[in-house]
Design an enzyme around this catalytic site. Structure first.
Site, PDB file in Angstrom:
ATOM      1  N   ASP A   1     -30.427 -74.832  71.107  1.00 30.79           N
ATOM      2  CA  ASP A   1     -29.406 -76.487  69.870  1.00 30.79           C
ATOM      3  C   ASP A   1     -28.762 -77.021  71.435  1.00 30.79           C
ATOM      4  OD1 ASP A   1     -27.788 -74.359  70.512  1.00 30.79           O
ATOM      5  OD2 ASP A   1     -26.656 -75.503  68.621  1.00 30.79           O
TER       6      ASP A   1
ATOM      7  N   CYS B   1      -4.627 -47.385  61.579  1.00 27.61           N
ATOM      8  CA  CYS B   1      -6.152 -46.970  62.299  1.00 27.61           C
ATOM      9  C   CYS B   1      -6.650 -45.612  61.860  1.00 27.61           C
ATOM     10  CB  CYS B   1      -6.726 -47.906  63.695  1.00 27.61           C
ATOM     11  SG  CYS B   1      -7.705 -47.577  64.005  1.00 27.61           S
TER      12      CYS B   1
ATOM     13  N   HIS C   1     -11.749 -48.180  69.622  1.00 28.27           N
ATOM     14  CA  HIS C   1     -11.025 -48.471  68.841  1.00 28.27           C
ATOM     15  C   HIS C   1     -11.183 -50.375  68.358  1.00 28.27           C
ATOM     16  CE1 HIS C   1      -6.884 -49.568  66.792  1.00 28.27           C
ATOM     17  NE2 HIS C   1      -6.800 -50.251  68.022  1.00 28.27           N
TER      18      HIS C   1
ATOM     19  N   CYS D   1      -7.644 -43.199  67.619  1.00 30.69           N
ATOM     20  CA  CYS D   1      -6.492 -43.252  67.160  1.00 30.69           C
ATOM     21  C   CYS D   1      -6.192 -42.291  66.648  1.00 30.69           C
ATOM     22  CB  CYS D   1      -6.165 -44.476  66.173  1.00 30.69           C
ATOM     23  SG  CYS D   1      -6.450 -46.340  66.718  1.00 30.69           S
TER      24      CYS D   1
ATOM     25  N   ASP E   1     -19.265 -63.271  65.524  1.00 30.60           N
ATOM     26  CA  ASP E   1     -19.695 -62.033  66.338  1.00 30.60           C
ATOM     27  C   ASP E   1     -18.371 -63.013  67.621  1.00 30.60           C
ATOM     28  OD1 ASP E   1     -21.073 -64.011  69.356  1.00 30.60           O
ATOM     29  OD2 ASP E   1     -21.645 -65.149  67.595  1.00 30.60           O
TER      30      ASP E   1
ATOM     31  N   ASP F   1     -28.557 -64.901  69.962  1.00 33.31           N
ATOM     32  CA  ASP F   1     -28.978 -66.369  70.217  1.00 33.31           C
ATOM     33  C   ASP F   1     -30.120 -66.871  71.126  1.00 33.31           C
ATOM     34  OD1 ASP F   1     -28.311 -65.591  72.572  1.00 33.31           O
ATOM     35  OD2 ASP F   1     -26.485 -65.682  73.044  1.00 33.31           O
TER      36      ASP F   1
ATOM     37  N   CYS G   1     -10.069 -44.562  63.053  1.00 31.09           N
ATOM     38  CA  CYS G   1     -10.876 -44.959  63.991  1.00 31.09           C
ATOM     39  C   CYS G   1     -10.634 -43.722  64.876  1.00 31.09           C
ATOM     40  CB  CYS G   1     -10.854 -46.482  65.032  1.00 31.09           C
ATOM     41  SG  CYS G   1      -9.617 -45.858  66.442  1.00 31.09           S
TER      42      CYS G   1
END
Length: 374
Positions: A146, A308, A339, A313, A270, A92, A310
Site C-alpha cells: 500500500d 515485573c 525487560h 527484574c 507492532d 510488512d 521478567c
C-alpha cells in the site's frame, strides 16, 4: 492443519480477546508483535523472545530484500529456519519504508522505485514483487502493498492515495493467490487507508471487504498525528471492518496507545519502541518510562520495575544496569531490551485477562493512573 482461523472468546465494550490459529501456532489476542527488522529482534535471542510470552514477531520486507535478499533466505530454507524462530511471522509489505525514503524514491501507478540506503542501487517494488518477496521469506501473515499516506494530508491527497492503495490491494490479492503453495498455508491482510477522513476510510474498508482478506490493518496512523487524533480515528475505523476478522493497528506504539486502542477494538500491534528504547537506556515500568542514564539511578538497588516478573527484574538492580549503560556495555542494551519486551507482553496478558473478566475499564483506568503518576 488450520491455515488461518480467528475465534473471539470474550468481549468487553468494543474490546475483544480471542485466538488466531495458524499452522505454526496459536496467537492470543490482543497481541503485541516484537519487531525483528533484519531477521532478529535486536539484542535478544529467539528463545528469550518466546520466553517473554511473544507468540508472533514481525519481519521487515524492505530490509530483508536488500540484505541478505529474499532469494538467499529462500535458498537457506526460509526466514523461520534462517533466524531460528519456529512460530508465526508477519512481514510488512515494504511500503512504509520505501515511502519514507522521500527524495530517494519515485511513486508511480506500477509501484515504487527507490535507491537502496545501503549502496544506492535501484530497486522497484510493485504489489506483485512484494507478494513474491514475502513468499520467498515464507511469511505466515503477508501484508498487502500500500501507499502510506503522509500526515497531514489534504482530502484530495488522502483520497488519491487511498484509491491507489485499493488498486494495489487487488493486485496484492491476485499476486498472493498466484503463489498457490504459499497461499495454502499463509494469510493475507489488507490495509485500510484514508488518513483522518471518516468517509474515505469507509470507502477503503468497503473496497477491501469486496476484495476479501483474512485480516484487516488500519494504516496511516502513528505518523505524527498525535494520540488524540489517532484515537478519534479509532473511534470509528475498527467498526468499519469485519467484526469476525483480526484488526491490526500498524506501528503502535506506546503502552498507553495500546491500552486505548484495545478499548476501541484493536487486536494486533507492532512497534520498534520496546527494543529501540532498550538500546537507548529507556525502560518501561508500570509507573511510566525511566531513563537509566540518569545519575539518580547510580546507587538505586531496586529492580527496573518491582511489579515485573521478567528475569532481568528478578536478578539485576537499576544501579547495575545504569553502570552497564554508562560503560557502553552490550549487556546493558540486552537486559533493557529483554525487560521492555517482557513489559509489553505482560501488558497484553493483563489486557486479555481483563477483557475475559469483563473488567477492562477498571484495568485501563488503573493502568493510566499509575503509568502517568511519576
Amino acid at each position: 492443519m488450520t491455515r488461518f482461523d480467528f475465534n473471539i472468546h470474550a468481549t468487553d465494550g468494543a474490546a475483544r480477546t480471542g485466538v488466531i490459529r495458524m499452522q505454526r501456532g496459536d496467537i492470543r489476542t490482543p497481541a503485541f508483535m516484537p519487531v525483528g527488522t533484519a531477521a532478529t529482534v535486536k539484542a535478544m535471542r529467539p528463545a528469550e523472545v518466546r520466553a517473554s510470552g511473544a507468540e508472533i514477531i514481525l519481519g521487515n520486507t524492505y530490509h530483508l530484500m536488500l540484505r541478505p535478499t529474499a532469494e538467499r533466505i529462500a535458498r537457506l530454507g526460509g526466514l523461520h529456519k534462517f533466524m531460528g524462530w519456529e512460530r508465526p511471522i508477519l512481514t510488512d509489505s515494504g511500503g512504509f519504508q520505501v515511502m519514507s525514503l522521500g527524495a530517494l524514491s519515485k511513486l508511480t501507478e506500477d509501484g515504487v522505485t527507490f535507491a537502496s540506503h545501503l549502496d544506492g542501487s535501484k530497486h522497484l517494488i510493485t504489489p506483485e514483487r512484494s507478494m513474491e518477496i514475502q513468499r520467498l521469506l515464507g511469511s505466515d501473515i503477508v501484508m498487502a502493498f500500500d501507499e502510506c499516506t503522509p500526515y497531514p494530508a489534504t482530502r484530495v491527497q488522502a483520497e488519491s492515495s487511498m484509491l491507489r492503495s485499493m488498486r494495489w490491494a487487488q493486485r496484492s490479492r491476485d499476486g498472493f493467490d498466484s503463489g498457490i503453495d504459499h497461499a495454502s498455508r499463509s494469510a493475507l491482510f489488507g490495509i485500510q487507508q484514508g488518513s483522518t477522513f471518516e468517509d474515505l476510510r469507509a470507502v477503503s474498508a468497503a473496497k477491501l471487504i469486496d476484495i476479501g482478506f483474512d485480516g484487516y490493518a488500519i494504516g496511516g496512523l502513528a505518523v505524527g498525528e498525535g494520540q488524540a487524533a489517532m484515537f478519534s480515528v479509532l473511534d470509528y475505523a475498527p467498526g468499519q471492518l469485519p467484526a469476525d476478522r483480526p484488526r491490526y493497528l500498524m506501528g503502535v506504539g506506546k503502552p498507553d496507545d495500546i491500552v486505548g486502542a484495545v478499548e476501541r477494538g484493536i487486536d494486533m500491534f507492532d512497534c520498534v519502541l520496546p527494543t529501540r528504547s532498550g538500546r537507548t537506556g529507556q525502560a518501561f515500568t508500570h509507573a511510566g518510562p525511566i531513563n537509566l542514564r540518569n545519575a539518580r539511578f547510580a546507587e538505586d538497588e531496586a529492580p527496573l520495575d518491582a511489579t515485573c516478573a521478567c528475569p532481568v527484574c528478578k536478578t539485576n538492580s537499576r544501579a547495575y544496569i545504569h553502570h552497564l549503560i554508562k560503560s557502553s556495555e552490550i549487556l546493558g542494551a540486552m537486559l533493557m531490551t529483554e525487560h521492555n519486551v517482557w513489559f509489553y507482553q505482560q501488558l497484553m496478558a493483563g489486557l486479555r485477562a481483563a477483557i475475559a473478566a469483563g473488567e477492562l475499564t477498571k484495568f485501563a483506568n488503573d493502568f493510566r493512573a499509575q503509568y502517568g503518576a511519576r
